[in-house]
Design an enzyme around this catalytic site. Structure first.
Site, PDB file in Angstrom:
ATOM      1  N   ASP A 176      -8.048  -5.085  -0.372  1.00 25.07           N
ATOM      2  CA  ASP A 176      -8.556  -6.023  -1.288  1.00 25.07           C
ATOM      3  C   ASP A 176      -8.235  -7.418  -1.120  1.00 25.07           C
ATOM      4  OD1 ASP A 176      -7.801  -3.070  -3.141  1.00 25.07           O
ATOM      5  OD2 ASP A 176      -9.499  -3.714  -3.339  1.00 25.07           O
TER       6      ASP A 176
ATOM      7  N   HIS B 187       0.894  -1.174  -0.205  1.00 29.63           N
ATOM      8  CA  HIS B 187       0.027   0.146  -0.051  1.00 29.63           C
ATOM      9  C   HIS B 187       0.739   1.374   0.060  1.00 29.63           C
ATOM     10  CE1 HIS B 187      -3.074   2.762   1.101  1.00 29.63           C
ATOM     11  NE2 HIS B 187      -3.922   1.872   0.648  1.00 29.63           N
TER      12      HIS B 187
HETATM   13  C1  SDX Z   1      -6.096   0.170  -3.099  1.00 33.20           C
HETATM   14  O1  SDX Z   1      -4.287   4.745  -1.926  1.00 33.20           O
HETATM   15  C2  SDX Z   1      -5.132   4.235  -1.171  1.00 33.20           C
HETATM   16  O2  SDX Z   1      -5.638   4.553  -0.390  1.00 33.20           O
HETATM   17  C3  SDX Z   1      -5.744   2.776  -2.208  1.00 33.20           C
HETATM   18  C4  SDX Z   1      -6.777   2.219  -1.148  1.00 33.20           C
HETATM   19  C5  SDX Z   1      -7.999   2.962  -1.358  1.00 33.20           C
HETATM   20  O3  SDX Z   1      -8.659   2.369  -0.178  1.00 33.20           O
HETATM   21  O4  SDX Z   1      -8.453   3.930  -1.978  1.00 33.20           O
HETATM   22  O5  SDX Z   1      -6.571   1.742  -0.249  1.00 33.20           O
HETATM   23  C6  SDX Z   1      -7.252   1.031  -2.415  1.00 33.20           C
HETATM   24  O6  SDX Z   1      -5.683   0.639  -3.879  1.00 33.20           O
HETATM   25  C7  SDX Z   1      -5.350  -0.610  -2.449  1.00 33.20           C
HETATM   26  C8  SDX Z   1      -4.014  -1.185  -3.136  1.00 33.20           C
HETATM   27  C9  SDX Z   1      -4.635  -2.398  -3.959  1.00 33.20           C
HETATM   28  N1  SDX Z   1      -3.632  -2.643  -5.154  1.00 33.20           N
HETATM   29  C10 SDX Z   1      -2.877  -3.801  -5.007  1.00 33.20           C
HETATM   30  O7  SDX Z   1      -3.165  -4.869  -4.052  1.00 33.20           O
HETATM   31  C11 SDX Z   1      -2.023  -4.280  -6.056  1.00 33.20           C
HETATM   32  C12 SDX Z   1      -0.564  -4.780  -5.355  1.00 33.20           C
HETATM   33  N2  SDX Z   1       0.108  -3.577  -4.825  1.00 33.20           N
HETATM   34  C13 SDX Z   1       1.195  -3.193  -5.383  1.00 33.20           C
HETATM   35  O8  SDX Z   1       0.930  -2.761  -6.795  1.00 33.20           O
HETATM   36  C14 SDX Z   1       1.745  -1.936  -4.600  1.00 33.20           C
HETATM   37  O9  SDX Z   1       1.807  -2.189  -3.201  1.00 33.20           O
HETATM   38  C15 SDX Z   1       0.577  -0.460  -4.572  1.00 33.20           C
HETATM   39  C16 SDX Z   1       0.473   0.136  -5.992  1.00 33.20           C
HETATM   40  C17 SDX Z   1      -0.530  -0.639  -3.717  1.00 33.20           C
HETATM   41  C18 SDX Z   1       1.472   0.466  -4.204  1.00 33.20           C
HETATM   42  O10 SDX Z   1       2.631   0.731  -4.825  1.00 33.20           O
HETATM   43  P1  SDX Z   1       3.657   2.059  -4.277  1.00 33.20           P
HETATM   44  O11 SDX Z   1       3.255   2.652  -3.048  1.00 33.20           O
HETATM   45  O12 SDX Z   1       4.015   2.880  -5.608  1.00 33.20           O
HETATM   46  O13 SDX Z   1       4.870   1.085  -4.018  1.00 33.20           O
HETATM   47  P2  SDX Z   1       5.992   0.752  -4.866  1.00 33.20           P
HETATM   48  O14 SDX Z   1       5.448   0.141  -6.050  1.00 33.20           O
HETATM   49  O15 SDX Z   1       7.194   1.705  -5.161  1.00 33.20           O
HETATM   50  O16 SDX Z   1       6.576  -0.607  -4.148  1.00 33.20           O
HETATM   51  C19 SDX Z   1       7.638  -0.342  -3.011  1.00 33.20           C
HETATM   52  C20 SDX Z   1       8.429  -1.700  -3.157  1.00 33.20           C
HETATM   53  C21 SDX Z   1       8.800  -1.985  -4.706  1.00 33.20           C
HETATM   54  O17 SDX Z   1      10.182  -2.774  -4.684  1.00 33.20           O
HETATM   55  P3  SDX Z   1      11.579  -2.199  -4.694  1.00 33.20           P
HETATM   56  O18 SDX Z   1      11.698  -1.458  -5.822  1.00 33.20           O
HETATM   57  O19 SDX Z   1      11.788  -1.495  -3.448  1.00 33.20           O
HETATM   58  O20 SDX Z   1      12.563  -3.467  -4.774  1.00 33.20           O
HETATM   59  O21 SDX Z   1       7.643  -2.762  -3.065  1.00 33.20           O
HETATM   60  C22 SDX Z   1       7.506  -3.663  -4.047  1.00 33.20           C
HETATM   61  C23 SDX Z   1       7.919  -2.850  -5.381  1.00 33.20           C
HETATM   62  O22 SDX Z   1       8.298  -3.809  -6.289  1.00 33.20           O
HETATM   63  N3  SDX Z   1       6.212  -4.048  -4.113  1.00 33.20           N
HETATM   64  C24 SDX Z   1       5.629  -5.421  -4.174  1.00 33.20           C
HETATM   65  C25 SDX Z   1       4.150  -5.534  -4.144  1.00 33.20           C
HETATM   66  N4  SDX Z   1       3.880  -4.051  -4.153  1.00 33.20           N
HETATM   67  C26 SDX Z   1       5.276  -3.341  -3.822  1.00 33.20           C
HETATM   68  N5  SDX Z   1       6.255  -6.677  -4.632  1.00 33.20           N
HETATM   69  C27 SDX Z   1       5.471  -7.523  -4.775  1.00 33.20           C
HETATM   70  N6  SDX Z   1       4.220  -7.634  -4.825  1.00 33.20           N
HETATM   71  C28 SDX Z   1       3.399  -6.388  -4.436  1.00 33.20           C
HETATM   72  N7  SDX Z   1       2.136  -6.580  -4.339  1.00 33.20           N
END
Ligand code: SDX
Length: 428
Positions: free
Chosen positions: A364, A307
């Protein structure tokens, strides 16, 4: 004396004001930065940038705290009615009995959709994704109520549009679903509560009577409350920026529906179930998928994990996880996908890759399991999220309009070609 911070650029010092919120969050006000220094700030994805002050929702990502207008989400999810929470988010306080009854009455009286919308909905191909229908249908509502497109609307006119949106979204959602499976639509019935009405429109059939199960109604009420607002998330920010151009509320909400559809945002609840089913069918064990999620060269991500703000447990995920157990037990449902979800959570939360990045289950991760238990099809999961989030989008839009905020228009740093002359095509 308000606090300031010092910024030194090219040996020149600039004082920038500090803004402090009611929960002691701090921000540097850079609204005059470019005029004073010629510099702008750059923050792709707005990970460190506040777009507005807001009094609607507070969340603390480190402590896993979420509250609507000061009321903790745990209390609202346990005790409140979803329409009560709609009123709280939109108007700022919990309603009195008189206010609540009037609010419910108004919404009950606006649940019907103009019959011409049936022609519009029938034109969609069967199997049309209901989010595509919902986004278009919400914007189309503005054409049936052209007065909503006027500027400087009265409070009464805005309240009427708010009531129409809250009342008609469940009808549109249920009709989009019935359309996608080629079933006849059901009309709203005033005898039902908000959640009962939606369930009846979704599942009633001419061939048999349908009575909403109280267990299902209560679970739906809780899920809608848990999704009702989440401060400046992607879709709320979309609603705000579209609304800031003075586009009407229907158009602004329609843009929020579209933003929510993405699998990184509200579309994640559908993606989680598809992921869990894929893992179950694959039979290759959880570690194969955990390793894929950790592999930078693999596009696979653990959907429902991670998140932007919560770097600890998403408080909503905790509540939904418990509700999933309760609902499945009460309905006597055994869902192997829930077992896989729990195992996956257990393995991930003991893995340093996820722990070091603060990646925990989000709202989710478990919600789809409850929706399945309630009989809601996977492609409708994000529609359910939109139904829950509607009052939050409305509240964010209303607050922005009340603040007379300027049109949203971020700047950029240009990195393209420097000036060059046009050459005739045969000379290239
Ligand atoms: C919602 O914003 C809100 O409030 C949203 C929400 C709401 O109520 O409105 O809460 C609802 O959208 C919840 C999120 C639902 N999405 C998912 O579950 C999709 C999977 N999650 C990811 O795509 C990700 O965690 C996000 C999009 C939710 C957040 O992404 P960020 O904040 O841009 O974080 P990032 O992509 O920069 O990740 C940081 C690190 C990275 O690795 P490094 O570059 O540090 O090596 O964490 C890793 C990412 O690769 N990472 C994951 C991951 N999520 C982040 N690795 C594997 N699986 C994951 N799910």
């Amino acid at each position: 004396m308000s606090k300031t911070v010092q910024l030194i650029i090219d040996n020149k010092s600039y004082e920038l004001p500090v803004v402090e919120g009611s929960e002691n969050e701090k921000a540097i006000d850079i609204s005059k930065l470019r005029a004073q220094t010629g510099y702008i700030t750059l923050d792709t994805g707005y990970k460190n940038t506040g777009a507005t002050k807001s009094g609607i929702t507070f969340l603390d990502g480190e402590k896993g705290i979420l509250s609507y207008r000061g009321y903790p989400i745990e209390q609202l999810a346990e005790k409140a009615d979803f329409l009560e929470v709609c009123y709280l988010l939109i108007y700022g306080d919990l309603p009195s009995t008189k206010e609540f009854n009037a609010f419910k009455e108004n919404i009950t009286n606006h649940t019907l959709i103009h019959e011409d919308m049936r022609i519009f909905l029938d034109a969609y191909p069967t199997k049309a994704h209901p989010m595509g229908i919902l986004s278009a249908a919400v914007c189309t509502l503005s054409t049936f109520y052209p007065e909503s497109q006027k500027q400087n609307r009265s409070d009464e006119a805005v309240d009427l549009t708010i009531q129409r949106l809250l009342a008609k979204l469940p009808t549109l959602a249920a009709w989009a679903y019935k359309n996608s499976i080629g079933h006849p639509v059901n009309y709203p019935k005033n005898k039902y509560s908000y959640c009962e009405n939606f369930l009846n429109m979704m599942f009633a059939m001419p061939a048999f009577d349908y009575e909403p199960d109280p267990v299902v109604v209560n679970a739906l009420n809780k899920l809608l409350i848990l999704h009702a607002d989440h401060e400046q998330n992607c879709s709320a920010s979309t609603v705000r920026i579209v609304g800031s151009s003075q586009a009407n509320l229907y158009a602004s909400i329609s843009s929020g529906v579209s933003a929510l559809w993405g699998p990184l945002h509200g579309g994640a609840n559908q993606a989680v179930i598809e992921m869990l089913e894929k893992i179950m069918v694959d039979g290759g064990g959880l570690m194969k998928w955990i390793n894929k999620a950790k592999d930078k060269d693999d596009s696979f991500r653990l959907m429902g994990f991670g998140h932007r703000v919560y770097k600890n447990f998403d408080p909503r995920a905790k509540i939904i996880k418990k509700a999933a157990d309760d609902v499945l037990n009460k309905l006597g449902i055994v869902d192997p996908v829930l077992d896989i979800a729990k195992e996956l959570e257990e393995v991930a939360l003991n893995d340093d890759y996820f722990k070091s990045r603060g990646l925990y289950p989000n709202v989710d991760f478990y919600s789809g399991i409850i929706y399945r238990a309630l009989g809601i099809p996977t492609e409708m999961f994000t529609v359910m999220f939109a139904m829950g989030r509607l009052p939050g989008w409305i509240a964010q839009w209303k607050e922005m309009m009340a603040d007379n905020q300027p049109i949203g228009r971020p700047r950029q740093i240009y990195t393209g070609s420097k000036e060059r002359d046009y050459s005739d095509i045969h000379k290239r």
